[in-house]
Motif scaffolding. Structure first.
Motif, PDB file in Angstrom:
ATOM      1  N   UNK A   1       0.852  -1.185   0.000  1.00 36.74           N
ATOM      2  CA  UNK A   1       0.000   0.000   0.000  1.00 36.74           C
ATOM      3  C   UNK A   1       0.892   1.241   0.000  1.00 36.74           C
ATOM      4  N   UNK A   2       0.600   2.248  -0.802  1.00 37.30           N
ATOM      5  CA  UNK A   2       1.487   3.427  -0.883  1.00 37.30           C
ATOM      6  C   UNK A   2       1.677   4.092   0.475  1.00 37.30           C
ATOM      7  N   UNK A   3       2.926   4.444   0.758  1.00 36.98           N
ATOM      8  CA  UNK A   3       3.253   5.134   2.009  1.00 36.98           C
ATOM      9  C   UNK A   3       3.692   6.563   1.763  1.00 36.98           C
ATOM     10  N   UNK A   4       3.999   6.909   0.515  1.00 39.07           N
ATOM     11  CA  UNK A   4       4.380   8.280   0.145  1.00 39.07           C
ATOM     12  C   UNK A   4       3.634   8.667  -1.124  1.00 39.07           C
ATOM     13  N   UNK A   5       3.619   9.958  -1.403  1.00 42.12           N
ATOM     14  CA  UNK A   5       2.936  10.417  -2.617  1.00 42.12           C
ATOM     15  C   UNK A   5       3.592   9.828  -3.865  1.00 42.12           C
TER      16      UNK A   5
END
Length: 586
Positions: free
Chosen positions: A12-16
């Motif tokens: 799951x994305x943790x940064x933009x």
């Protein structure tokens, strides 16, 4: 042993920067954070699995970070970031509006808004599936959403923006998330496979991406499923077998059958597909989608409309050049008709087979007899014109052979009734081929064709000159037969039941109706009615005058529901009987 975590959560994305397929949107959010121009309410809209909630969490984490990186991302080292990563942050509150959609739930949320953050600068409230809130809950939320405390930021997420009331929309900055493209999903799945040590084929990832239909979360879930079934070796074959997807090879074989006009082969391929357990509606929609892909792949200008890898695009482009664009237009139209009619027909297999037969005939050299286009059947030249050309070309010889003969009743019906075979068999050029040695001249005459056509013409005229006498009872019986044979034309048959034809004189009858709408209904069906009455009564001179009744209206004819209501009233236990056996009005 480390606990297994599904890829949709693990990656799951943790940064933009790690958000897939939303670059323009994430850049806008990063810029607003960097410049300190934060709104008090945001609305994230988009289909499932495109990153709405993930971006909301990243946004909440970043605006509370104490030491952001030069790129504008959270540092993951300060107390606020650590609390967020360990799921113990009190500054980020998530609410699922699907299960907390009442006024009381919103009031509880409003009470939490009044509590300032103990650490960090903002309290962020993420309301997922906000369109599920009731109307009363929306109204209770309006005032707080419009003027929250300065330390509060609302992030609303929804998959159905059209269900949110305008007063909520006007109070938010709206961000529309895009569907994730096939190529972006393939690239991300390739990265995940490398991290997990799973061998993959590009074609297999393309199938998974198309199956996910623009949702990255779905693509990761499907990838886990295929990887588990294939023991870490994701191939194209294992993917289509595991996901029960119809292989492109079937559609390519069908296209070859359409080009070759091979009806038996097309039907056998369809039988093979059914035996593999594929639903016929799924098949016909898949065929339509494949034809659409071939159509856009055929033209370099529309190739960008094809969401696929470069390898798949090139393969489709090579396949598409086999047919002209007009073939794809007509083929897609036939598939669309089959899809529309599928739910109504009783024999669904027959509908699909009939569609395949029509598709095989699209490239026939003579699919229509309009005489238009290369290879089409040419219209038969009227006999009168043929005689004129022959007589002008060689008047002496035409007179000698007796070809020139006046037509007593030239008619378009006569020309249309002449068979192509008889014209070809009886008409030949008047060139004297017997002069060439070794070649026997054919019999040169079209007398037979003219005689045959005159016979056809006389039959047609007798067909439309029937004048058998009939009684009023016979007409009424034929009228009732027509009504019985058209049960679905409710307005027309109800009108015909109430308005029986009355003889005025000879074969002229009048039909008295109640309003202009009924006049229009009967006049629209009049040609068919007159033909039906003429065939039943052997009389082609019947005339129907449809007029609006003046004065007292005719007796009311009950419709099906009125009959049903009367039977319930008159017959004891009739309603119980209908409900017990789940009977319905036809």
């Amino acid at each position: 042993m480390e606990k297994y975590l599904v890829s949709a959560r693990k990656y799951r994305p943790a940064t933009f920067n790690s958000v897939v397929g939303q670059k323009a949107l994430t850049v806008t959010l990063k810029n607003s954070i960097a410049t300190g121009r934060l709104a008090h309410a945001y609305l994230f809209c988009g289909s499932r699995g495109v990153g709405k909630t993930s971006c909301a969490r990243i946004f909440a984490k970043t605006i509370n970070c104490e030491h952001r990186t030069p790129d504008g991302d959270a540092c993951n080292e300060c107390d606020s970031c650590k609390a967020f990563n360990e799921n113990r942050s009190l500054n980020i509150i998530e609410l699922d509006a699907a299960s907390n959609n009442s006024v009381d739930d919103i009031r509880a949320l409003v009470e939490q808004v009044q509590i300032p953050p103990t650490s960090g600068r903002y309290r962020v409230f993420i309301v997922d599936e906000v369109h599920m809130l009731s109307s009363a809950a929306f109204n209770a939320f309006l005032k707080t959403l419009e003027e929250p405390p300065g330390y509060v930021v609302f992030i609303l997420a929804t998959t159905e923006k059209h269900k949110i009331i305008p007063t909520i929309l006007s109070r938010c900055q709206i961000y529309d998330f895009n569907r994730i493209t096939i190529q972006d999903m393939v690239d991300h799945l390739t990265y995940v496979a490398m991290q997990e040590g799973i061998s993959v084929e590009s074609a297999a990832l393309n199938v998974i991406a198309r199956k996910a239909d623009g949702a990255m979360r779905d693509a990761l879930s499907i990838f886990d499923q295929v990887a588990a079934s294939s023991m870490g070796n994701v191939t194209y074959k294992s993917t289509i077998e595991n996901l029960n997807i119809l292989d492109y090879e079937y559609y390519n074989r069908l296209l070859d059958a359409f080009i070759a006009q091979d009806v038996p082969q097309a039907l056998l391929i369809y039988k093979e597909i059914r035996e593999k357990g594929f639903d016929s509606l799924f098949f016909i929609n898949g065929l339509a989608s494949h034809l659409r892909d071939l159509m856009v792949a055929r033209d370099p200008q529309t190739l960008c409309l094809l969401e696929a890898s470069d390898e798949v695009r090139n393969a489709l482009a090579q396949q598409a050049v086999k047919c002209a664009p007009q073939f794809f237009y007509k083929a897609m139209d036939l598939c669309n008709d089959a899809d529309l009619n599928y739910r109504m027909v009783a024999n669904k297999q027959f509908l699909v087979e009939l569609t395949l037969i029509k598709l095989c005939q699209l490239l026939s050299p003579s699919p229509v007899d309009a005489g238009e286009g290369e290879g089409q059947l040419k219209q038969i030249t009227p006999v009168a014109q043929t005689q004129s050309k022959l007589s002008s070309a060689s008047p002496t010889k035409a007179t000698e052979t007796g070809i020139v003969r006046p037509m007593t009743k030239p008619s378009s019906t006569l020309v249309a009734s002449m068979s192509t075979t008889s014209v070809v068999a009886n008409y030949s050029p008047t060139t004297d081929v017997s002069r060439n040695k070794g070649i026997k001249a054919p019999h040169l005459s079209i007398k037979g064709a003219i005689k045959e056509s005159e016979q056809v013409s006389s039959v047609v005229e007798r067909r439309y000159d029937r004048n058998s006498p009939f009684s009023d009872e016979a007409l009424d019986s034929a009228w009732e037969t027509y009504i019985s044979s058209h049960p679905t034309a409710h307005i027309l048959i109800n009108t015909m039941r109430a308005a029986r034809p009355k003889r005025v004189e000879g074969t002229r009858f009048v039909v008295m109706v109640e309003n202009p709408g009924q006049v229009e209904q009967v006049n629209h069906a009049k040609p068919e009615i007159l033909k039906f009455l003429g065939d039943n009564l052997q009389n082609d001179h019947i005339i129907l005058d449809v007029v609006i009744r003046e004065g007292e209206s005719s007796p009311h004819v009950w419709n099906n529901r009125e009959v049903y209501a009367h039977m319930i009233q008159e017959i004891p236990n009739f309603k119980t009987f209908v409900e017990k056996f789940s009977l319905t009005l036809s």
